[in-house]
Design a protein around this motif. Structure first.
Motif, PDB file in Angstrom:
ATOM      1  N   UNK A  30      -2.804  11.102   7.050  1.00 25.09           N
ATOM      2  CA  UNK A  30      -3.329   9.849   7.600  1.00 25.09           C
ATOM      3  C   UNK A  30      -3.808   8.995   6.425  1.00 25.09           C
ATOM      4  N   UNK A  31      -3.013   7.990   6.071  1.00 20.77           N
ATOM      5  CA  UNK A  31      -3.320   7.129   4.918  1.00 20.77           C
ATOM      6  C   UNK A  31      -3.683   5.733   5.408  1.00 20.77           C
ATOM      7  N   UNK A  32      -4.952   5.440   5.410  1.00 17.65           N
ATOM      8  CA  UNK A  32      -5.396   4.119   5.838  1.00 17.65           C
ATOM      9  C   UNK A  32      -6.198   3.477   4.716  1.00 17.65           C
ATOM     10  N   UNK A  33      -5.724   2.303   4.295  1.00 21.40           N
ATOM     11  CA  UNK A  33      -6.256   1.643   3.107  1.00 21.40           C
ATOM     12  C   UNK A  33      -6.127   2.628   1.935  1.00 21.40           C
ATOM     13  N   UNK A  34      -7.195   2.923   1.246  1.00 17.01           N
ATOM     14  CA  UNK A  34      -7.144   3.856   0.123  1.00 17.01           C
ATOM     15  C   UNK A  34      -7.736   5.211   0.496  1.00 17.01           C
ATOM     16  N   UNK A  35      -7.844   5.467   1.803  1.00 16.83           N
ATOM     17  CA  UNK A  35      -8.388   6.734   2.292  1.00 16.83           C
ATOM     18  C   UNK A  35      -7.268   7.654   2.767  1.00 16.83           C
ATOM     19  N   UNK A  66       0.828  -1.207   0.000  1.00 17.24           N
ATOM     20  CA  UNK A  66       0.000   0.000   0.000  1.00 17.24           C
ATOM     21  C   UNK A  66       0.861   1.256   0.000  1.00 17.24           C
ATOM     22  N   UNK A  67       1.932   1.232   0.786  1.00 12.22           N
ATOM     23  CA  UNK A  67       2.824   2.390   0.866  1.00 12.22           C
ATOM     24  C   UNK A  67       3.589   2.587  -0.437  1.00 12.22           C
ATOM     25  N   UNK A  68       4.207   1.508  -0.930  1.00 11.61           N
ATOM     26  CA  UNK A  68       5.100   1.637  -2.081  1.00 11.61           C
ATOM     27  C   UNK A  68       4.370   1.810  -3.412  1.00 11.61           C
ATOM     28  N   UNK A  69       3.176   1.210  -3.558  1.00 13.11           N
ATOM     29  CA  UNK A  69       2.494   1.249  -4.842  1.00 13.11           C
ATOM     30  C   UNK A  69       1.413   2.314  -4.931  1.00 13.11           C
TER      31      UNK A  69
END
Length: 249
Positions: free
Chosen positions: A147-152, A25-28
């Motif tokens: 604040x990046x959680x999942x795709x939010x 999730x972080x890298x892509x």
């Protein structure tokens, strides 16, 4: 933008959402936004310790004459630190949860409402100290958090417009859709929000740089007590160190 379009074309967002790990999730997904700060020559440090939190966590280390100097405490490692010339201007925390609904996982609740604000306050203290706790400068300082959680994603902004208590303001959550036709609904607002927060960082960075340049031009080297006589300073309440977690038996 081309990299984002390629992610839709090759269905990268789709597989990351269904089967990807937090690192995927972080890298892509979220590291794409790091490039926004390249033209400002800000270092987007991933999984690196925060200087500000390291200082706060070790503020009690001193020579007491009774015991030895305590061991240095290792700082927490945020998912992202915005760093330039010894000052940290922002932080980000990312997470992948198993819940489709926003704001109900323990990781998101703790990091958004406790972890991130603590790091932001440490950064605010450290940036203020670089400006000799000048009251006028501190009233204009702003520290940001993604604040990046999942795709939010949502953005937190910390400042101190008055008094001795810092204020945190939050945007609403925006979500990146894995469906290409829904791109304008979530991704475009996220890009706009990222650019707005970039301008906030730019203003804060300019404020600190101008103060330090003016200070060096106007003041001769002297004792600290003499240099601070004519300054209107603001000392905020001390930030407490996070409790040490007990090791599992």
């Amino acid at each position: 933008m081309l990299e984002i379009l390629d992610s839709y074309r090759y269905r990268i967002f789709e597989w990351v959402k269904k089967e990807g790990s937090e690192m995927d999730l972080v890298t892509r997904v979220w590291m794409i936004l790091d490039k926004v700060f390249d033209d400002m020559m800000i270092q987007t440090r991933r999984d690196n310790k925060s200087i500000a939190t390291t200082i706060v966590d070790n503020q009690e280390r001193a020579i007491t004459g009774l015991t030895g100097v305590g061991a240095k405490i290792c700082s927490i490692r945020p998912d992202l630190v915005l760093f330039k010339n010894g000052v940290e201007y922002g932080v980000a925390e990312c997470g992948k949860t198993d819940d489709d609904a926003e704001g109900i996982s323990k990781k998101e609740i703790v990091e958004t409402n406790l972890h991130c604000p603590k790091i932001m306050k440490s950064m605010f203290h450290h940036a203020s100290s670089r400006c000799d706790n000048n009251k006028d400068i501190m009233r204009a300082l702003k520290i940001i958090c993604y604040c990046n959680f999942d795709f939010r994603m949502k953005v937190l902004i910390m400042d101190n417009p008055e008094g001795y208590v810092c204020r945190i303001q939050s945007t609403q959550n925006y979500e990146v859709s894995t469906v290409p036709s829904m791109l304008p609904c979530g991704l475009i607002p996220i890009l706009q929000l990222t650019l707005k927060s970039k301008m906030t960082v730019k203003k804060t960075m300019k404020l600190i740089n101008n103060y330090m340049i003016t200070k060096n031009e106007e003041e001769e080297p002297d004792l600290q007590s003499n240099l601070s006589k004519n300054r209107a300073s603001l000392i905020l309440p001390q930030l407490h160190r996070a409790p040490i977690k007990k090791s599992k038996q």
